[in-house]
Design a protein around this motif. Structure first.
Motif, short mmCIF file in Angstrom:
data_model
loop_
_atom_site.label_atom_id
_atom_site.label_comp_id
_atom_site.label_asym_id
_atom_site.label_seq_id
_atom_site.Cartn_x
_atom_site.Cartn_y
_atom_site.Cartn_z
N LEU A 19 0.93 -1.19 -0.21
CA LEU A 19 -0.01 -0.10 -0.07
C LEU A 19 1.01 1.24 0.08
O LEU A 19 0.35 2.22 -0.81
CB LEU A 19 -0.71 0.04 1.22
N ASP A 20 1.92 1.19 0.69
CA ASP A 20 2.89 2.41 0.69
C ASP A 20 3.38 2.65 -0.61
O ASP A 20 3.53 3.67 -1.21
CB ASP A 20 4.07 2.28 1.67
N ASN A 21 3.83 1.54 -1.65
CA ASN A 21 4.14 1.55 -2.80
C ASN A 21 3.19 2.18 -3.59
O ASN A 21 3.48 2.89 -4.52
CB ASN A 21 4.72 0.18 -3.15
N TYR A 22 1.86 1.55 -3.78
CA TYR A 22 0.83 2.29 -4.32
C TYR A 22 0.68 3.83 -4.08
O TYR A 22 0.46 4.66 -4.93
CB TYR A 22 -0.53 1.31 -4.02
N ARG A 23 0.82 4.15 -2.99
CA ARG A 23 0.71 5.47 -2.46
C ARG A 23 1.82 6.36 -3.21
O ARG A 23 1.82 7.37 -3.59
CB ARG A 23 0.58 5.71 -0.76
N ALA A 24 2.99 5.95 -2.92
CA ALA A 24 4.31 6.64 -3.55
C ALA A 24 4.12 6.65 -4.95
O ALA A 24 4.55 7.81 -5.65
CB ALA A 24 5.51 5.97 -3.19
N GLN A 25 3.83 5.58 -5.58
CA GLN A 25 3.55 5.76 -7.26
C GLN A 25 2.45 7.00 -7.59
O GLN A 25 2.84 7.12 -8.54
CB GLN A 25 3.26 4.36 -7.75
N LEU A 26 1.52 7.13 -6.70
CA LEU A 26 0.49 8.04 -7.24
C LEU A 26 1.31 9.31 -7.40
O LEU A 26 0.72 9.84 -8.09
CB LEU A 26 -0.31 8.02 -6.01
N ASP A 27 2.32 9.73 -6.85
CA ASP A 27 2.92 10.95 -6.67
C ASP A 27 3.88 11.06 -7.96
O ASP A 27 4.38 12.16 -8.53
CB ASP A 27 3.86 11.27 -5.59
N THR A 28 4.29 9.90 -8.45
CA THR A 28 5.27 9.97 -9.65
C THR A 28 4.38 9.77 -10.98
O THR A 28 5.02 10.07 -12.00
CB THR A 28 6.13 8.72 -9.48
N ILE A 29 3.10 9.37 -11.20
CA ILE A 29 2.46 9.23 -12.15
C ILE A 29 2.04 10.75 -12.74
O ILE A 29 1.21 11.35 -12.07
CB ILE A 29 1.33 8.28 -12.17
N PRO A 30 2.42 11.07 -13.90
CA PRO A 30 1.97 12.22 -14.52
C PRO A 30 0.39 12.24 -14.59
O PRO A 30 -0.17 11.30 -14.88
CB PRO A 30 2.54 12.36 -15.78
N ASP A 31 -0.28 13.34 -14.08
CA ASP A 31 -1.69 13.56 -14.00
C ASP A 31 -2.49 13.12 -15.38
O ASP A 31 -3.55 12.34 -15.41
CB ASP A 31 -2.06 14.94 -13.57
N GLU A 32 -1.84 13.59 -16.45
CA GLU A 32 -2.46 13.50 -17.65
C GLU A 32 -2.32 12.02 -18.07
O GLU A 32 -2.88 11.51 -18.95
CB GLU A 32 -1.63 14.24 -18.73
N SER A 33 -1.33 11.15 -17.64
CA SER A 33 -1.41 9.81 -17.92
C SER A 33 -2.15 8.79 -16.88
O SER A 33 -2.34 7.63 -17.36
CB SER A 33 0.17 9.10 -18.04
N PHE A 34 -2.52 9.28 -15.75
CA PHE A 34 -3.18 8.46 -14.85
C PHE A 34 -4.58 8.00 -15.63
O PHE A 34 -4.68 6.53 -15.43
CB PHE A 34 -3.49 9.23 -13.69
N THR A 35 -5.27 8.57 -16.41
CA THR A 35 -6.65 7.90 -16.89
C THR A 35 -6.34 7.43 -18.23
O THR A 35 -7.43 6.90 -18.76
CB THR A 35 -7.82 8.99 -16.67
N GLU A 36 -5.04 7.66 -18.85
CA GLU A 36 -4.93 7.35 -20.19
C GLU A 36 -4.61 5.92 -20.39
O GLU A 36 -4.04 5.19 -19.47
CB GLU A 36 -3.87 7.98 -20.71
N THR A 37 -5.34 5.05 -21.28
CA THR A 37 -5.27 3.83 -21.84
C THR A 37 -3.85 3.60 -22.29
O THR A 37 -3.67 4.68 -23.33
CB THR A 37 -6.31 3.41 -22.60
N PRO A 38 -3.02 2.89 -21.76
CA PRO A 38 -1.72 2.69 -22.34
C PRO A 38 -1.41 2.22 -23.73
O PRO A 38 -2.38 1.58 -24.33
CB PRO A 38 -0.77 1.77 -21.52
#
Length: 187
Positions: free
Chosen positions: A28-47
């Motif tokens: 869960l710490d890892n999930y939380r930390a990754q949230l801060d590194t994922i660009p906002d514009e990429s978060f909901t974008e299909t890869p």
């Protein structure tokens, strides 16, 4: 002699639950930390190449964690219907090795219908992470005291008891961390 053996078994189980909780908290710490590194514009974008977006992975894993915590609670309170069914072969394998096999599996249709994934916001993900931690705090004591024969059905793994559901939470969280890494690589 029996009491001594029983005490050692209880301590062993408690230590495993504590170890699982520590691993769950690390995930869960890892999930939380990754949230801060994922660009906002990429978060909901299909890869590129398809598959779930970061938002959909977070939606799935956090909903599944909350759902699994409810299964733990059902087992701990022994409110399920009695049955003689047990764990499936896949369930035994997954719980024994502590991870999913290296194949991609789709969410079972029954589960997808109950907990559809959605493109949640980063703020929603943060709030769900907090909610998951709170639920895990609430079920720690019940999972330790749960009857071994009280079970609740998992769509693929079969009838799991509270401790097995708790271990599943850890396995599932760690599995989807790998999926987040694949999404990052696809971008």
């Amino acid at each position: 002699m029996y009491a001594d053996c029983h005490l050692k078994t209880a301590i062993f189980i408690t230590m495993n639950i504590a170890k699982e909780r520590k691993a769950i908290d690390a995930a869960l710490d890892n999930y939380r930390a990754q949230l801060d590194t994922i660009p906002d514009e990429s978060f909901t974008e299909t890869p590129p190449g398809g598959g779930w977006s970061y938002a959909e992975v977070y939606s799935h894993i956090l909903q599944a964690t909350l759902g699994s915590s409810m299964a733990v609670e059902r087992c701990a309170s022994n409110t399920g219907k009695p049955n003689t069914k047990g764990i499936t072969l896949l369930g035994r394998f997954v719980l024994f090795i502590g991870r999913f096999p290296p194949v991609r599996l789709k969410v079972p249709p029954a589960v997808a219908a109950k907990m559809p994934v959605s493109k949640i916001s980063k703020e929603d993900a943060k709030n769900l992470l907090i909610k998951c931690r709170k639920r895990l705090d609430e079920i720690m004591t019940p999972v330790k005291q749960s009857p071994v024969n009280a079970r609740y059905k998992h769509a693929r793994l079969g009838m799991l008891n509270a401790k097995q559901w708790f271990k599943f939470i850890r396995i599932h969280l760690q599995h989807h961390l790998k999926q987040l890494a694949r999404i990052t690589n696809n971008f």
